[in-house]
Design an enzyme around this catalytic site. Structure first.
Site, short mmCIF file in Angstrom:
data_model
loop_
_atom_site.label_atom_id
_atom_site.label_comp_id
_atom_site.label_asym_id
_atom_site.label_seq_id
_atom_site.Cartn_x
_atom_site.Cartn_y
_atom_site.Cartn_z
N LYS A 4 0.88 -1.19 0.00
CA LYS A 4 0.00 0.00 0.00
C LYS A 4 0.91 1.24 0.00
CE LYS A 4 -2.83 3.30 1.40
NZ LYS A 4 -1.87 4.39 1.07
N GLU A 39 8.39 1.73 11.69
CA GLU A 39 9.57 2.59 11.47
C GLU A 39 9.04 3.99 11.29
OE1 GLU A 39 12.56 1.78 11.76
OE2 GLU A 39 12.48 -0.39 11.65
N CYS A 96 13.75 10.35 7.14
CA CYS A 96 13.46 10.02 8.54
C CYS A 96 14.66 10.30 9.44
CB CYS A 96 13.04 8.56 8.65
SG CYS A 96 14.21 7.44 7.90
N GLU A 132 8.93 16.82 14.53
CA GLU A 132 9.52 16.48 13.24
C GLU A 132 8.82 17.31 12.16
OE1 GLU A 132 8.45 12.81 11.27
OE2 GLU A 132 10.51 12.53 10.64
P1 NAD Z 1 2.14 8.94 6.84
O1 NAD Z 1 2.21 8.38 8.20
O2 NAD Z 1 1.25 10.08 6.57
O3 NAD Z 1 1.69 7.81 5.77
C1 NAD Z 1 2.38 6.60 5.63
C2 NAD Z 1 1.45 5.57 4.98
O4 NAD Z 1 0.38 5.27 5.88
C3 NAD Z 1 0.78 6.03 3.68
O5 NAD Z 1 0.77 4.96 2.76
C4 NAD Z 1 -0.63 6.37 4.14
O6 NAD Z 1 -1.59 6.28 3.12
C5 NAD Z 1 -0.87 5.30 5.20
N1 NAD Z 1 -1.93 5.63 6.15
C6 NAD Z 1 -2.38 6.84 6.53
N2 NAD Z 1 -3.40 6.72 7.43
C7 NAD Z 1 -3.60 5.39 7.61
C8 NAD Z 1 -4.50 4.63 8.42
N3 NAD Z 1 -5.39 5.21 9.21
N4 NAD Z 1 -4.40 3.28 8.39
C9 NAD Z 1 -3.48 2.68 7.60
N5 NAD Z 1 -2.62 3.35 6.80
C10 NAD Z 1 -2.67 4.69 6.81
O7 NAD Z 1 3.65 9.27 6.46
P2 NAD Z 1 4.19 10.13 5.26
O8 NAD Z 1 3.80 11.56 5.50
O9 NAD Z 1 3.85 9.47 3.96
O10 NAD Z 1 5.78 9.97 5.47
C11 NAD Z 1 6.50 10.76 6.33
C12 NAD Z 1 6.77 10.06 7.66
O11 NAD Z 1 7.43 8.81 7.45
C13 NAD Z 1 7.72 10.86 8.53
O12 NAD Z 1 7.30 10.85 9.88
C14 NAD Z 1 9.04 10.11 8.38
O13 NAD Z 1 9.96 10.34 9.39
C15 NAD Z 1 8.57 8.70 8.32
N6 NAD Z 1 9.62 7.84 7.74
C16 NAD Z 1 10.31 6.96 8.56
C17 NAD Z 1 11.32 6.16 8.06
C18 NAD Z 1 12.07 5.15 8.93
O14 NAD Z 1 12.69 4.25 8.40
N7 NAD Z 1 12.04 5.27 10.24
C19 NAD Z 1 11.64 6.22 6.71
C20 NAD Z 1 10.95 7.12 5.91
C21 NAD Z 1 9.92 7.91 6.44
#
Ligand code: NAD
Length: 487
Positions: A179, A255, A290, A389
């Site tokens: 997804k 993560e 991240c 963040e």
């Molecule tokens: P996000 O949390 O908004 O979305 C991530 C995913 O979750 C998307 O596919 C989204 O559609 C899905 N999602 C959203 N609501 C949901 C729900 N209620 N149920 C299930 N799935 C749902 O994150 P983003 O804005 O796309 O990415 C940025 C974030 O990701 C930042 O916080 C960043 O630090 C983190 N990140 C972490 C790492 C790591 O390895 N630790 C790596 C990259 C990004």
């Protein structure tokens, strides 16, 4: 209303490319032009149910007869195919997310390396044997797949973040539903197409659904037939995922984000520290990483000189068209990200922070969601900008006097993902690796990674570890067998 002139992508369920049942679509907007350039399916509950049914059925189909060596070959074939498709994959990533092309091309090699690593790990699974109190009883464990894995991916670095989930998932014999983020889905749709063409996997083993977090992500992660959710994203979404998995008791790999400290002592190689801080928070991904090192602490003796060098280096960065090899920073992925940075900078100034450079959209770029590399000096570590963040090119910096004080500051957020230490005192570096709470730590360097080295964090940065041998254990479970050899 959907724009029929835009290119449409389809989703892949049970070995078939198809439109969403609802015929609902999501426009993807190119952050560099602010124009919609394609549409992806906006999958709803019925599409999710189809994908889960396909993955359940594939779990017990021909895939179950694939030996670990054959499963490994699926991944190595994909890894070998990536270089031939790297330009197209990077182009899609840049069009959807605005990521810098040079950075994106570099990540393709990284991504291929992870698929190759997990391909090679597929036949390295081992169990244990036990000496028990019972004569004539042989007791041992072997590992089996967890089941149907939902891989929920954010918009930054989607291909690499897929490789660290799909790699161990397939190596371990699971089936998978991917997804992607609604903001950056096309590179993942493309890599599934490549995989389908080169890897020769049975229908239903790998499926991909595009759609919004809710309903698509919510229905998928709470589905009773999903056994594991591998999630990368923000901490708030992670809390939704945990609530969703109360329904199916699926295992979770989380993560999440970070607010990573970069600590510079007065004995550090100053040029090296400046270079790593600039690359760690600005260059390539415009802070949308991240592990972005977004809090810098510099020892007081070198503080003024260091800040002045850092500001000069930030101002020298070339911000512009992510496709141009001259650009070092592209746009942010969405207008919401720009507004978030603008509001945070304005609130920080109200709270007494001092703007040293940036803080706004560049005047010379008329289109695109660009934000200047921004450095703010702060005195109070409790203000929002030091704790939240932002996922943008914004660095806060403050002086410190001694090691004890800086360890306290470094640990003073809810996050614990990464940290950078700049010092030539080996003893001090070793002490910091133990006292700073961060799952990935770099000394006199930053943002290095390799498939065999695990990544992950503490607190709001998540739990579990991805990458390395440890990841294989996240995607298989031990089964304990007791055999009576007396009869
Ligand atoms: P996000 O949390 O908004 O979305 C991530 C995913 O979750 C998307 O596919 C989204 O559609 C899905 N999602 C959203 N609501 C949901 C729900 N209620 N149920 C299930 N799935 C749902 O994150 P983003 O804005 O796309 O990415 C940025 C974030 O990701 C930042 O916080 C960043 O630090 C983190 N990140 C972490 C790492 C790591 O390895 N630790 C790596 C990259 C990004």
């Amino acid at each position: 209303m959907s724009d029929q002139s835009l290119q449409r992508f389809q989703v892949f369920i049970n070995g078939q490319w198809r439109n969403p049942r609802s015929d609902k679509w999501i426009e993807s907007v190119n952050p560099a032009t602010e124009e919609a350039w394609c549409e992806v399916p906006n999958c709803q509950e019925d599409d999710v149910n189809d994908a889960v049914a396909a993955a359940v059925s594939a779990l017990n189909g021909p895939w179950a007869q694939f030996s670990p060596v054959e499963r490994g070959r699926v991944l190595t074939r994909l890894a070998e195919a990536i270089p031939d498709h790297a330009d197209r994959l990077a182009e899609l990533e840049v069009s959807d997310s605005g990521k810098n092309m040079t950075e994106s091309r570099n990540f393709m090699k990284f991504c291929a390396g992870f698929f190759k690593f997990f391909g090679e790990m597929a036949d390295k699974s081992t169990g244990s044997t036990f000496v028990t109190p019972f004569p004539g009883i042989q007791t041992y464990t072997h590992r089996v797949p967890v089941g149907v894995v939902a891989a929920v991916i954010p918009w930054n670095n989607p291909l690499w973040l897929l490789s660290i989930k799909l790699g161990p998932a397939l190596a371990g014999g699971n089936t998978c539903i991917i997804k992607p983020s609604e903001l950056c889905a096309t590179p993942l749709l493309e890599i599934v197409k490549i995989m389908h063409e080169v890897a020769d996997i049975p229908d239903g083993v790998v499926n991909i659904l595009t759609g919004e977090g809710d309903p698509c992500g919510r229905v998928l992660t709470s589905h009773p037939d999903v056994s594991k959710v591998a999630f990368t994203g923000g901490p708030e979404t992670a809390r939704h995922i945990v609530r969703n998995t109360a329904n199916n008791l699926a295992e979770t790999t989380l993560e999440l984000g970070g607010k990573s400290p970069m600590i510079v002592f007065d004995d550090a190689d100053m040029d090296n520290a400046v270079q790593n801080i600039i690359a760690g928070v600005f260059a390539g991904s415009s802070g949308q990483s991240c592990v972005a090192g977004s809090r810098a602490f510099v020892q007081r003796g070198i503080y003024d000189a260091f800040v002045s060098n850092l500001v000069k280096a930030a101002e020298a960065l070339k911000v512009g068209d992510p496709l141009s090899s001259e650009s070092q920073m592209g746009p942010l992925a969405s207008l919401a990200q720009i507004e978030r940075c603008e509001n945070a900078v304005s609130d920080a100034l109200d709270s007494g922070a001092k703007l040293r450079t940036g803080g706004k959209r560049p005047d010379y770029l008329k289109k695109g969601w660009y934000f200047e590399p921004t450095i703010l000096e702060i005195e109070d570590h409790d203000i929002d900008i030091a704790q939240t963040e932002l996922f943008g090119p914004v660095l806060v910096i403050m002086p410190f006097d001694n090691e004890q004080e800086v360890v306290k500051l470094a640990n003073d957020t809810n996050f614990g993902l990464a940290a950078g230490f700049f010092t030539t005192n080996l003893g001090r570096a070793l002490r910091l690796t133990k006292s700073v709470r961060a799952g990935i730590q770099w000394v006199n360097t930053y943002r290095l990674g390799a498939p065999m080295a695990p990544i992950g964090g503490f607190g709001d940065s998540g739990k579990s570890r991805e990458g390395g041998l440890e990841a294989m254990h996240e995607y298989t479970k031990p089964v304990t067998v007791w055999i009576n050899t007396n009869i």
